[in-house]
Design an enzyme around this catalytic site. Structure first.
Site, PDB file in Angstrom:
ATOM      1  N   GLU A   1       9.134  32.592  74.831  1.00  0.00           N
ATOM      2  CA  GLU A   1       9.935  31.851  75.678  1.00  0.00           C
ATOM      3  C   GLU A   1      10.300  32.362  77.058  1.00  0.00           C
ATOM      4  O   GLU A   1      10.639  33.274  77.493  1.00  0.00           O
ATOM      5  CB  GLU A   1      10.954  32.165  74.683  1.00  0.00           C
ATOM      6  CG  GLU A   1      12.194  30.385  74.813  1.00  0.00           C
ATOM      7  CD  GLU A   1      13.298  30.762  74.063  1.00  0.00           C
ATOM      8  OE1 GLU A   1      13.902  31.368  73.723  1.00  0.00           O
ATOM      9  OE2 GLU A   1      14.381  29.646  74.514  1.00  0.00           O
TER      10      GLU A   1
ATOM     11  N   GLY B   1      18.110  39.245  75.744  1.00  0.00           N
ATOM     12  CA  GLY B   1      19.088  40.283  75.023  1.00  0.00           C
ATOM     13  C   GLY B   1      17.727  40.556  73.739  1.00  0.00           C
ATOM     14  O   GLY B   1      17.818  41.118  73.611  1.00  0.00           O
ATOM     15  N   ALA B   2      17.687  39.057  73.324  1.00  0.00           N
ATOM     16  CA  ALA B   2      16.732  39.496  72.065  1.00  0.00           C
ATOM     17  C   ALA B   2      15.994  38.119  72.018  1.00  0.00           C
ATOM     18  O   ALA B   2      16.152  37.090  72.475  1.00  0.00           O
ATOM     19  CB  ALA B   2      17.561  39.199  70.823  1.00  0.00           C
TER      20      ALA B   2
ATOM     21  N   GLU C   1      13.784  35.619  69.256  1.00  0.00           N
ATOM     22  CA  GLU C   1      14.080  34.752  67.643  1.00  0.00           C
ATOM     23  C   GLU C   1      12.814  34.283  67.722  1.00  0.00           C
ATOM     24  O   GLU C   1      12.722  33.593  66.242  1.00  0.00           O
ATOM     25  CB  GLU C   1      14.735  33.040  67.888  1.00  0.00           C
ATOM     26  CG  GLU C   1      14.606  32.371  67.966  1.00  0.00           C
ATOM     27  CD  GLU C   1      14.774  32.024  69.516  1.00  0.00           C
ATOM     28  OE1 GLU C   1      15.334  33.082  70.187  1.00  0.00           O
ATOM     29  OE2 GLU C   1      14.872  30.234  69.402  1.00  0.00           O
ATOM     30  N   ASN C   2      11.534  34.824  67.860  1.00  0.00           N
ATOM     31  CA  ASN C   2      10.291  34.817  67.408  1.00  0.00           C
ATOM     32  C   ASN C   2      10.180  34.734  65.827  1.00  0.00           C
ATOM     33  O   ASN C   2      11.021  35.511  65.103  1.00  0.00           O
ATOM     34  CB  ASN C   2       9.110  35.641  67.502  1.00  0.00           C
ATOM     35  CG  ASN C   2       9.578  36.165  69.362  1.00  0.00           C
ATOM     36  OD1 ASN C   2       9.427  35.307  69.846  1.00  0.00           O
ATOM     37  ND2 ASN C   2       9.717  37.358  68.999  1.00  0.00           N
TER      38      ASN C   2
ATOM     39  N   HIS D   1      22.747  36.111  66.153  1.00  0.00           N
ATOM     40  CA  HIS D   1      22.313  34.449  66.802  1.00  0.00           C
ATOM     41  C   HIS D   1      20.922  34.671  66.378  1.00  0.00           C
ATOM     42  O   HIS D   1      20.439  33.178  66.528  1.00  0.00           O
ATOM     43  CB  HIS D   1      22.696  35.001  68.113  1.00  0.00           C
ATOM     44  CG  HIS D   1      21.928  33.815  68.902  1.00  0.00           C
ATOM     45  ND1 HIS D   1      22.983  33.276  69.614  1.00  0.00           N
ATOM     46  CD2 HIS D   1      21.110  33.972  69.818  1.00  0.00           C
ATOM     47  CE1 HIS D   1      22.369  32.333  70.073  1.00  0.00           C
ATOM     48  NE2 HIS D   1      21.327  32.548  70.773  1.00  0.00           N
ATOM     49  N   GLU D   2      20.492  35.744  66.521  1.00  0.00           N
ATOM     50  CA  GLU D   2      18.900  35.392  66.220  1.00  0.00           C
ATOM     51  C   GLU D   2      18.195  35.000  65.104  1.00  0.00           C
ATOM     52  O   GLU D   2      17.773  34.307  64.273  1.00  0.00           O
ATOM     53  CB  GLU D   2      17.935  37.008  67.272  1.00  0.00           C
ATOM     54  CG  GLU D   2      17.978  37.275  67.657  1.00  0.00           C
ATOM     55  CD  GLU D   2      17.926  36.252  69.206  1.00  0.00           C
ATOM     56  OE1 GLU D   2      17.407  35.202  68.941  1.00  0.00           O
ATOM     57  OE2 GLU D   2      19.119  36.669  70.613  1.00  0.00           O
TER      58      GLU D   2
ATOM     59  N   HIS E   1      18.782  31.103  64.692  1.00  0.00           N
ATOM     60  CA  HIS E   1      17.869  31.118  65.227  1.00  0.00           C
ATOM     61  C   HIS E   1      16.621  30.395  64.486  1.00  0.00           C
ATOM     62  O   HIS E   1      16.322  29.008  63.864  1.00  0.00           O
ATOM     63  CB  HIS E   1      17.401  31.219  66.347  1.00  0.00           C
ATOM     64  CG  HIS E   1      17.661  30.823  68.053  1.00  0.00           C
ATOM     65  ND1 HIS E   1      18.331  30.148  68.381  1.00  0.00           N
ATOM     66  CD2 HIS E   1      18.922  31.449  68.628  1.00  0.00           C
ATOM     67  CE1 HIS E   1      18.615  29.697  69.501  1.00  0.00           C
ATOM     68  NE2 HIS E   1      18.562  30.992  69.579  1.00  0.00           N
TER      69      HIS E   1
ATOM     70  N   GLU F   1      20.738  27.043  71.284  1.00  0.00           N
ATOM     71  CA  GLU F   1      21.180  28.018  72.251  1.00  0.00           C
ATOM     72  C   GLU F   1      22.798  27.153  72.228  1.00  0.00           C
ATOM     73  O   GLU F   1      23.119  28.512  71.333  1.00  0.00           O
ATOM     74  CB  GLU F   1      21.008  27.901  73.625  1.00  0.00           C
ATOM     75  CG  GLU F   1      19.404  28.658  73.810  1.00  0.00           C
ATOM     76  CD  GLU F   1      19.354  30.015  72.637  1.00  0.00           C
ATOM     77  OE1 GLU F   1      19.899  30.389  72.289  1.00  0.00           O
ATOM     78  OE2 GLU F   1      17.769  30.117  73.098  1.00  0.00           O
TER      79      GLU F   1
HETATM   80  N1  SER Z   1      15.838  31.894  72.786  1.00  0.00           N
HETATM   81  C1  SER Z   1      16.616  33.692  73.123  1.00  0.00           C
HETATM   82  C2  SER Z   1      17.676  33.712  73.016  1.00  0.00           C
HETATM   83  O1  SER Z   1      18.864  33.107  72.730  1.00  0.00           O
HETATM   84  C3  SER Z   1      16.800  33.902  74.682  1.00  0.00           C
HETATM   85  O2  SER Z   1      17.258  34.407  74.729  1.00  0.00           O
HETATM   86  O3  SER Z   1      18.095  34.138  71.630  1.00  0.00           O
HETATM   87 ZN    ZN Z   2      19.638  32.176  70.970  1.00  0.00          ZN
END
Ligand code: SER
Ligand code: ZN
Length: 503
Positions: free
Chosen positions: A130, A269-270, A272-273, A305-306, A309, A328
């Site tokens: 991303e 930060g992270a 979400e693949n 959060h991840e 997603h 987001e």
């Molecule tokens: N898509 C990612 C996130 O927000 C980018 O940092 O979790």
């Molecule tokens: Zn995100």
């Protein structure tokens, strides 16, 4: 001589057109060898029925820093005069309506210091795609509205890279001398920005989770061997997030495995693949002797959060990068709700507002001010901003309050069901709120297109037992947006009697 700006290309929301071709399936073979990694991809293309462009059936793919070795359509080599690779685009002339394209490219992840695409960090290979990193791995229509099913084979040296990961579920593996390979299959169509691959020698904390409908999911958290004792909190947070999303949004996890890999060199930060989150170590490792309470809460919220997603972003994704806040803003709102439920809701809200006021407000009032859904951009990488994330979350929160918790849940159910497997827009999200609640949110939607922080002047007056509150609002001009329109602002209030009870 060209001016320095000559190369800067502006992408505009108003210019959006559907992709010319869709990709049903991608078979990727990534052969990792220091200094000579080779990526073979076979993609099944078909003309997009929504394609309204007249004539011309040239296929145009994105590709950056790729050394092209060969190209074949339906197994036949493509003649050199039928294609050109220039300015990060591969154009193949007059392709049929449906066909498979096989490309072989070489890439150099060891030299990739952009941390975008495939790169090496501390002796392991990992990816960040991303927003537009996949084009540095292989040729592809690198845009979020092309959703394909991926089958990925990763090959590498057995001793140095005992662990070979990609999205989905592992379906096959084998050995060839001192090398080995694993094939992963992801049954869910996804845009290529959600592709991930990891190869390395990592320690694993394993646990499992049973979903509400009884599906057993293996949870695997990977980090460097010396960090194995710092993964417990992330694991607990993940399990809490999985339960919470079932209880609060009716969303279950959908693969057999959920993996998180901690990486020390990571731009964001992270990420979400699908099925294979990649985290900056700072957002996943925690230990009671070295991590503060705030650090533990940060891990909890980023892990959640991840995870969230998986639905808000992966199952339902963005049509284009102008819609970034669709995933987001909504996902930040969801992780804020989760943290409020796990900790003190009041403290959580005070912290979120404090962060917004002290960080997003200055952005919205300065030279960087931009709408939550921008009208144009030059580099999408610069748009991962507090406005897209934090103000975006507040816009979702206002809708939550406008329609109320029950209708909000019904509207998100509708959104997830209606758009599952699709790439959609912020308008599609709001339309679900309107449909369920019967409210017209046309004026409310200015929040998405208008930049700047509205300034309110609030006066009140009590006269003859009548209490009157008056709000005035004014939004100062922001770069490129001199004229501002009034915004709909939901206000919650209660009147208390002299004993402090609701009056
Ligand atoms: N898509 C990612 C996130 O927000 C980018 O940092 O979790
Ligand atoms: Zn995100």
């Amino acid at each position: 001589m060209d001016s320095p700006q000559a190369d800067v290309k502006t992408t505009r929301l108003a210019d959006y057109t559907p992709p010319d071709f869709l990709v049903d399936h991608v078979e990727l073979d990534v052969d990792l060898r220091d200094g000579q990694t080779r990526v073979t991809s076979t993609m099944q293309f078909r003309l997009n029925p929504e394609n309204t462009r007249e004539g011309g059936s040239d296929l145009i793919l994105d590709g950056e820093c790729l050394a092209l070795e060969s190209l074949a359509i339906n197994g036949e080599p493509v003649a050199e005069n039928r294609y050109r690779y220039e300015k990060d685009k591969l154009t193949i002339e007059s392709v049929p309506e449906t066909f498979s394209l096989t490309s072989v490219v070489r890439i150099e992840p060891e030299k990739n210091t952009a941390l975008d695409g495939l790169y090496r960090s501390n002796g392991m290979y990992c990816t960040q795609c991303e927003a537009e990193g996949f084009r540095r791995i292989t040729f592809f229509p690198d845009r979020p509205d092309v959703l394909a099913r991926f089958t990925t084979t990763v090959r590498a040296d057995k001793k140095r890279y005992p662990l070979l990961l990609s999205n989905g579920n592992p379906v096959e593996q084998g050995e060839e001398g001192d090398r080995h390979w694993v094939t992963w299959e992801d049954p869910f169509p996804k845009p290529c920005y959600l592709f991930a691959l990891v190869a390395g020698d990592l320690a694993c904390l394993e646990d499992s989770y049973t979903t509400g409908s009884g599906r057993q999911v293996s949870l695997r958290l990977y980090a460097e061997h010396r960090d194995l004792d710092k993964l417990d909190h992330a694991m607990l947070s993940l399990k809490n997030a999985m339960r919470w999303d079932e209880d609060t949004y009716g969303r279950e996890y959908d693969l057999d495995i959920y993996m998180i890999v901690a990486v020390s060199h990571f731009n964001m930060g992270a990420m979400e693949n699908k099925g294979l989150n990649i985290f900056n170590t700072s957002c996943v490792l925690a230990h009671p002797s070295t991590t503060t309470d705030a650090g533990f809460q940060r891990v909890e919220s980023v892990v959640a959060h991840e995870y969230f997603h998986n639905w808000s972003g992966n199952r339902v994704t963005c049509r284009d990068w102008f819609q970034l806040s669709l995933k987001e803003g909504f996902t930040v709102f969801r992780d804020q709700q989760f943290s409020a439920d796990m900790n003190s809701a009041a403290v959580q809200r005070v912290e979120n507002v404090d962060f917004l006021v002290n960080h997003q407000f200055p952005e919205d009032q300065g030279p960087m001010a931009h709408p939550v859904r921008p009208a144009e951009y030059q580099k999408i990488d610069n748009f991962y901003t507090l406005t897209i994330y934090e103000k975006g979350a507040e816009i979702v929160r206002m809708q939550y309050h406008l329609v109320g918790p029950e209708d909000f849940r019904r509207a998100t159910d509708l959104y997830f069901d209606r758009f599952d497997g699709q790439a959609v827009t912020c308008d599609d999200f709001v339309a679900c709120m309107e449909e369920i609640s019967g409210r017209d949110l046309t004026q409310f939607k200015r929040w998405y297109s208008q930049a700047g922080t509205p300034v309110l002047t609030v006066t009140d007056r009590l006269e003859n037992d009548r209490y009157q509150l008056t709000f005035r609002q004014h939004t100062p001009p922001t770069p490129g947006q001199a004229e501002k329109q009034p915004l709909m602002i939901p206000v919650r209030l209660a009147l208390l009697d002299e004993t402090g009870e609701p009056g």
